[in-house]
Design an enzyme around this catalytic site. Sequence first.
Site, PDB file in Angstrom:
ATOM      1  N   HIS A 188     -18.818 -14.959-103.882  1.00 52.98           N
ATOM      2  CA  HIS A 188     -17.731 -14.442-104.721  1.00 52.98           C
ATOM      3  C   HIS A 188     -18.221 -13.279-105.589  1.00 52.98           C
ATOM      4  CE1 HIS A 188     -15.080 -17.665-103.551  1.00 52.98           C
ATOM      5  NE2 HIS A 188     -15.971 -18.565-103.891  1.00 52.98           N
ATOM      6  N   GLU A 429      -6.570 -11.007 -81.940  1.00 56.59           N
ATOM      7  CA  GLU A 429      -7.827 -11.477 -82.527  1.00 56.59           C
ATOM      8  C   GLU A 429      -8.658 -12.323 -81.571  1.00 56.59           C
ATOM      9  OE1 GLU A 429      -7.010 -12.673 -86.920  1.00 56.59           O
ATOM     10  OE2 GLU A 429      -5.204 -13.160 -85.784  1.00 56.59           O
ATOM     11  N   ASN A 452     -12.524  -8.598 -87.022  1.00 52.71           N
ATOM     12  CA  ASN A 452     -13.456  -9.612 -87.543  1.00 52.71           C
ATOM     13  C   ASN A 452     -13.462 -10.847 -86.646  1.00 52.71           C
ATOM     14  OD1 ASN A 452     -13.467  -7.740 -89.588  1.00 52.71           O
ATOM     15  ND2 ASN A 452     -12.545  -9.055 -91.112  1.00 52.71           N
ATOM     16  N   ASP A 453     -12.280 -11.414 -86.419  1.00 58.63           N
ATOM     17  CA  ASP A 453     -12.202 -12.596 -85.564  1.00 58.63           C
ATOM     18  C   ASP A 453     -12.410 -12.243 -84.098  1.00 58.63           C
ATOM     19  OD1 ASP A 453     -11.975 -14.882 -87.115  1.00 58.63           O
ATOM     20  OD2 ASP A 453      -9.852 -14.570 -87.504  1.00 58.63           O
ATOM     21  N   CYS A 500      -6.809  -3.455 -88.081  1.00 57.89           N
ATOM     22  CA  CYS A 500      -6.771  -3.799 -89.501  1.00 57.89           C
ATOM     23  C   CYS A 500      -8.009  -4.572 -89.934  1.00 57.89           C
ATOM     24  CB  CYS A 500      -5.513  -4.597 -89.843  1.00 57.89           C
ATOM     25  SG  CYS A 500      -5.443  -6.231 -89.068  1.00 57.89           S
TER      26      CYS A 500
END
Length: 541
Positions: A188, A429, A452-453, A500
């Site tokens: 985080h 994805e 990403n995926d 994206c």
Amino acid sequence: MQTYRGKSVFGGVAVGKICVYQKGEQTVKRTKIENAEQEKARFNAAVQESIRQLGELYEKAVKEVGEANAAIFEIHQIMLEDEDYLDAVQNIIDTQKVNAEYAVAVTGDNFAQMFAAMEDEYMRGRAADVKDISERIVRVLSGGAGQGIHTDEPVIILADDLAPSETVQLEKDKVLSFVTVHGSVNSHTAILARTMSIPALIGTDVALDETVDGKFAVVDGTNGVLYVEPDEETLETMRRRQREEQEKKELLQTLKGRETVTLDGKKIRLYANIGNSKDLASVIHNDAAGIGLFRSEFLYLEKETFPTEEEQFQVYKQVAETMAGKPVIIRTLDIGADKQCDYFELKKEENPAMGCRAIRICLTRPEIFKTQLRALFRASAYGNLQIMYPMITSVWEVEAIAKIVEEVKTELTAQNLQFGDPKQGIMIETPAAVMVSRELAKKVDFFSIGTNDLTQYTLAVDRQNPELDAFYDPHHPAVLAMIRMVVENAHAEGIWAGICGELGADLSLTKEFLKMGVDELSVSPGRVLPIRKVIVESSCS
């Protein structure tokens, strides 16, 4: 000159004095007590005060780094209300007749060890969170003051690690950079650092003592290097890079208001990714042509129960109105995998990345899905709002979505509620979606590739596991070939295709994407102008 290497969290160059940040951890003594009920009352009062402090931190973080990045403090508040944690502390007080400070410290250590031993990467990350909240309670019980950096001039902060609560309390104008000995690029704190645009390093093997405290230093955030008392040549090189970076920023400002068109005349949709309506100012400031990914799941992650149709409608409506006719592509909820939400009551899964998540939740729990679709369709009457469905693998899923959409439109019509006719697209994805993308393209208005995926599933690499960083290669020829295939199949059926995922902001691939025929790139707001610069100086051939 002393040179220390670390892992880059955020690029850039910082020049200034080092300030070693010592947590000043308190020594917790085990003390026998007579009245367990009185001690438990002390503990409960400290918990309430800690929740109040976290509320203040949340409000501060919302203003500085946005609602999505401030959510960690809401998570900490929720953790402080966890019955297992509270019961464990009170049980130690009752059975061992010891002081609350000691009971909290022991419980914090026990829970941290439990989380750290879990197989799931996300859950392992909670070990640091439970330590953070436990230390906060102990500090309140001991009457300790809040921590912070007290300095008259901006400094480079050097620490063993920084908890999110410590990071957000830093006065931004007094912090040039931070360098830590421990930490994770997906923590985080790292996310907050990137949002705050502070050059930062983690995993830096440097002593936290008087040998560096107060010394003049340079942080090379791009290459992951800390120079303590740099020689004149190194200092001049770093200052030159600092000037060049500032000049680039100023030059990029001249691209504002300019169309994103290649040298051979192709207009590219250059949009921004955001997590909530509080990020709209950044979208407008960076001159994005629209929003290519609004992560609606943050509306769910920030709540303790399901957001109502009206609550969602007001948020979507505000975004659509604010963007004043520019496209706003809202992704339906993408809960699951590394984004867990307790009140969904999802079953424990051995492999959550391949489990019940995103559209799979929506199709198996249509009452949740319908509520969101009703809000989205109603809000689409107030601007150019479009809907995007994540984690699609088959044509039948798109057809099932279409049936639910028709039911929603019928209901809204019967209730005489105004709604628009938004375009609807899907995220690509998975390799499965890539292979049937020609058929999928006949059913939707656009594609958006979630790299990403797609990389994770193509390479069979858990993107949340830092031990597999060397194997997670978004530039892999197979990934790039799949992107090309998706774009070709989209165009064959007359729809547009964009990216994206994080790869869309990779400047080293922008020209290649243009040659593939990619129509849209949606990136973090701060990457819009750098990407535009490459596009307007390139051609698609």
